[in-house]
Every structure is written in C-alpha cells, then in structure tokens.
Design an enzyme around this catalytic site. Structure first.
Site, PDB file in Angstrom:
ATOM      1  N   TYR A 146     -16.632  17.224 -15.597  1.00 11.29           N
ATOM      2  CA  TYR A 146     -16.888  15.798 -15.360  1.00 11.29           C
ATOM      3  C   TYR A 146     -18.086  15.537 -14.165  1.00 11.29           C
ATOM      4  O   TYR A 146     -17.628  16.168 -13.299  1.00 11.29           O
ATOM      5  CB  TYR A 146     -15.656  14.600 -15.271  1.00 11.29           C
ATOM      6  CG  TYR A 146     -16.050  13.419 -14.859  1.00 11.29           C
ATOM      7  CD1 TYR A 146     -17.054  12.594 -15.592  1.00 11.29           C
ATOM      8  CD2 TYR A 146     -15.980  12.682 -13.521  1.00 11.29           C
ATOM      9  CE1 TYR A 146     -17.495  11.516 -15.415  1.00 11.29           C
ATOM     10  CE2 TYR A 146     -16.167  11.635 -13.482  1.00 11.29           C
ATOM     11  CZ  TYR A 146     -17.152  10.708 -14.185  1.00 11.29           C
ATOM     12  OH  TYR A 146     -17.463   9.483 -13.959  1.00 11.29           O
TER      13      TYR A 146
ATOM     14  N   ASP B 188      -7.419  18.622 -14.656  1.00 11.32           N
ATOM     15  CA  ASP B 188      -7.875  17.429 -14.940  1.00 11.32           C
ATOM     16  C   ASP B 188      -7.311  17.230 -16.508  1.00 11.32           C
ATOM     17  O   ASP B 188      -7.836  17.808 -17.530  1.00 11.32           O
ATOM     18  CB  ASP B 188      -9.270  17.260 -14.686  1.00 11.32           C
ATOM     19  CG  ASP B 188      -9.706  15.812 -15.092  1.00 11.32           C
ATOM     20  OD1 ASP B 188      -9.012  15.041 -15.961  1.00 11.32           O
ATOM     21  OD2 ASP B 188     -10.767  15.265 -14.766  1.00 11.32           O
TER      22      ASP B 188
ATOM     23  N   LYS C  85      -8.663   6.181 -19.076  1.00  9.32           N
ATOM     24  CA  LYS C  85      -9.149   6.632 -20.382  1.00  9.32           C
ATOM     25  C   LYS C  85      -7.842   6.397 -21.372  1.00  9.32           C
ATOM     26  O   LYS C  85      -7.543   5.424 -21.501  1.00  9.32           O
ATOM     27  CB  LYS C  85      -9.672   8.194 -20.383  1.00  9.32           C
ATOM     28  CG  LYS C  85     -10.612   8.445 -19.318  1.00  9.32           C
ATOM     29  CD  LYS C  85     -12.008   7.424 -19.605  1.00  9.32           C
ATOM     30  CE  LYS C  85     -13.108   7.747 -18.566  1.00  9.32           C
ATOM     31  NZ  LYS C  85     -12.786   7.984 -17.326  1.00  9.32           N
TER      32      LYS C  85
ATOM     33  N   ARG D  40       1.017  -1.417   0.197  1.00  2.00           N
ATOM     34  CA  ARG D  40      -0.106  -0.011   0.073  1.00  2.00           C
ATOM     35  C   ARG D  40       1.012   1.214  -0.008  1.00  2.00           C
ATOM     36  O   ARG D  40       0.686   2.154  -0.632  1.00  2.00           O
ATOM     37  CB  ARG D  40      -0.974   0.042   1.189  1.00  2.00           C
ATOM     38  CG  ARG D  40      -1.742   1.363   1.345  1.00  2.00           C
ATOM     39  CD  ARG D  40      -2.886   1.225   2.203  1.00  2.00           C
ATOM     40  NE  ARG D  40      -2.699   0.298   3.464  1.00  2.00           N
ATOM     41  CZ  ARG D  40      -2.119   0.771   4.582  1.00  2.00           C
ATOM     42  NH1 ARG D  40      -1.360   1.916   4.505  1.00  2.00           N
ATOM     43  NH2 ARG D  40      -2.079   0.039   5.598  1.00  2.00           N
TER      44      ARG D  40
END
Ligand code: PLP
Length: 389
Positions: free
Chosen positions: A110, A182, A207, A58
């Site tokens: 978005y 972004d 994406k 992690r």
C-alpha cells in the site's frame, strides 16, 4: 484488555459465532444484546487506583475493549489493540524501531505504508529496502545486520501478489527478526497470518472489517506479551485511539464479515471470468486463478481468494482512465472492502505516492473492490463499460 469471555475462545465457538459474540457480553444492567457505546472519558474510582478496569478512555474504554477482544479472537491471537486508522496501527508497530534500524518492505505494498516508512521513518533515521517477497531468497539477500523486521501484505495492494507467509516468517526468524503481515485484503475470515508463523498482524479496519464505508480504524494482533506491552504503551502514550462510536460501528460491521466476504468472493469470481474473456483486457490478476503465480501459496494459506480484482487494459493508461469513469454500479473512489463496489486507478489515486519508487504500479492497471450487489448488475456494468472503450 478486560478478561476474555467464553465466546472469544476459538476452541469453543466457530468464526461466525465469535464475530457476533466475542468480547460482547449482554449488558449486565439492561440485558442489551449489543455492546453499548461508552462515550464516557473517565470512570469513577472507589479509592485511588481502585476501579472496574477502566480509568480514562485514551488508556482503555469498554466499547474499544470489546472490539479488541472480538478481533483478537478472530485472528486467534492472545492480544489485540485498536487504533484510530490503519496507518495509526502501522505507525504503532513501526515505533518498535530505533534510528539506525533497518526494515524490509515487500516491493508491492500500500502506497501509504511506503510513504510512512520512506518519508516519516526515513527522515527519523530508520533505513528500509524493498524486496520481492515472493522469493524468500530475495529476503535473505536483502537482510542486513541491523534489519529488525520484514513487512508484508498478502494479497498485496493493488497487484494482488501472494506472499507465502510461512516461508517469509521462517527467514525472518532464522535471522532473529519479526514478520509483520498486513491482513487487510484477506481478513481473518480468509487468512490468519499468526497460524502461519507471523509475529504481528495488522489491519485497516476501514475496509472489510468495518465493511460499510462509514468508519476509519486500525488494529494490531500478536501472541507476544512483550510486543503487546509495547503496543499498549504506544497506544496510550501517543493516543491514536478510535472513539467509542467508531468501535461500535466496527463491531457491528464484523458481525456480518463472513457472509459479506463469501458474497464478495462469489461476485469476484464471476467478474474474473468476464474480464478474462474480454478483448480490451490484457491481464487479470486474481489469486484464485490457477495460472496466478501465487495460486499455490494462496490455496495453502487462504480459504477463498477474496473480493479484490485487478486488471490491465490492452489500450494502456488513457483507456484505463476512461474505463474508470464509465461504470455506474462500480463507483470511482479510493478505499475498498465495503458492501458497494468500487473502481480506481491505483497509479493516479491510492498509489500515487509510490510513483518513481520500486513500488510504482503499471499505469494500465485498474483495481476493483467487488461488493455484494446483484451479480448480474456488476457484470452488466463492467461489460457495458468495456464494450464502449
Ligand atoms: C493494505 C492497506 N493497509 C493499510 C491501509 C491504511 O489504512 P487506513 O486508510 O485505515 O489508515 C490501507 C488503506 O487503504 C490499505 O489498503
């Protein structure tokens, strides 16, 4: 992050070479030319606290570290952090804010970003306003004494509005705040926001970076050690990290980013021409069009104009809904940025959560994510569907 390798240096190697090699030295044990998928959750220590750079997955993982170095190199950033999704990356950035702080969001963003800001952070006492960021004066007017950052996308999802990053960053800096971009739609191949003054750049790697509709992920890059330290603390502390297999898939996708983007741009340009000439289409939104209101800003900060095309149907919502189901090569689906072409109705799909808000989108709008298939097949598919409306 482990030590940066020579292939990560933008002064030493070009974008395509860095996309293939940065952060990915040949495996010292086997010579393997691709980054191994390090599934181990824990790493042996010679003595307490003495290890080869990794303790627990992690906190840090070699496959994830390779991805972070590669993407940071492509954004020409000093630091990079990977997250389990684009939203987890967004969330990690927003955790910089405290109750009573305020942020400004572009009024065309978005829907999931808007939902996180308005519903999750809003309920936690963080204030926000939406502003038209095509006008830096609107940002100045919206800035409040407790505003800490401005959040923008460019080109935006789904209206493909272009925001002048340098102009917005300048206002934010004059006010003592941060500018977050972004960069999901453009990718670092077409646009590098840090070069234009942004402080933080974020991606849904789901994406174009992943590029094959087979991995969900997020990424954040910055040149600020202070911001990166905080992101690293949140990455480990909150734990929304991508698994090693996801990091491997993303690394694999990134190797072909440049050729995929060029091909998607070629196909998008051909499609824009077709749509512009069709009577069923009332408006085409593409930053590459000379009459697009943001064309000059796009030409300044992007190398090409991307693979996303949005358009409105003269017949309104019902015709748009019909069109969305009439294509064969374009698949009706959410998401974007992969090798296959997709069509969607943002008002009823990706941006449904923005309905009734300042971010609501026209219901006659369809969004295309143009893939890398044969150009003629895409053109025939769209013109057959449009002719049949
Ligand atoms: C511009 C943009 N940013 C962020 C996200 C969120 O990314 P993810 O779906 O990987 O969480 C999306 C998702 O569609 C997006 O389009």
């Amino acid at each position: 992050m482990a030590d940066v390798d020579p292939f990560a240096n933008p002064e030493g190697y070009g974008f395509e070479t860095r996309a293939i090699r940065a952060g990915q030295p040949h495996d010292p044990q086997t010579g393997a030319v691709t980054m191994p998928i390090h599934q181990a959750t824990t790493f042996a220590q010679e003595a307490v606290g003495e290890h080869k750079g990794f303790e627990y997955s992690r906190t840090g993982n070699p496959t994830r570290s390779a991805l972070e170095q590669c993407l940071a190199s492509l954004e020409e950033a000093r630091y990079g952090r990977s997250f389990a999704s684009g939203m987890a990356a967004t969330d990690a950035i927003l955790r910089h804010l405290r109750p009573g702080d305020h942020l400004i969001l572009g009024d065309d963003a978005y829907g999931g970003t808007f939902r996180l800001i308005s519903r999750v952070y809003g309920e936690a006492g963080i204030e926000y306003s939406a502003a038209d960021l095509t006008d830096p004066a609107a940002l100045e007017a919206a800035w409040q004494p407790n505003t800490k950052l401005v959040w923008l996308e460019t080109p935006t999802n789904p209206l493909l509005t272009v925001i002048d990053i340098a102009a917005i960053a300048e206002v934010a800096h004059n006010k003592g705040g941060l500018c977050v971009v972004d960069n999901t739609f453009a990718t670092p191949y077409l646009q590098q926001p840090l070069r234009h003054g942004a402080d933080i750049v974020t991606h849904s790697v789901t994406k174009y970076l992943g590029g094959h509709s087979d991995v969900v992920g997020g990424f954040v890059a910055t040149n600020s050690e202070e911001v990166d330290d905080r992101l690293g603390f949140i990455q480990n502390g909150a734990g929304a990290v991508p698994g090693p297999m996801d990091c491997f898939l993303t690394l694999r996708g990134i190797k072909t980013l440049a050729v995929r983007m060029d091909r998607a741009c070629d196909n998008a340009e051909a499609i824009v021409e077709l749509l512009q000439g069709h009577p069923a289409v009332s408006r085409v939104r593409y930053p590459g069009l000379a009459d697009h209101p943001g064309h000059a800003a796009a030409a300044k900060q992007m190398t090409r104009f991307g693979g996303m095309v949005s358009f409105e149907l003269a017949g309104g919502r019902d015709v748009a809904m019909k069109m969305a189901t009439e294509t064969t090569v374009f698949t009706l689906a959410e998401s974007l940025g992969a090798v296959e072409s997709l069509i969607e109705h943002p008002g009823a799909m990706t941006h449904l959560s923005a309905a009734g808000s300042p971010l609501e989108v026209p219901d006659s709008l369809l969004r295309l994510s143009v893939g890398i298939e044969t150009t003629e097949d895409l053109l025939n598919d769209l013109s057959t569907a449009l002719d049949g409306l």
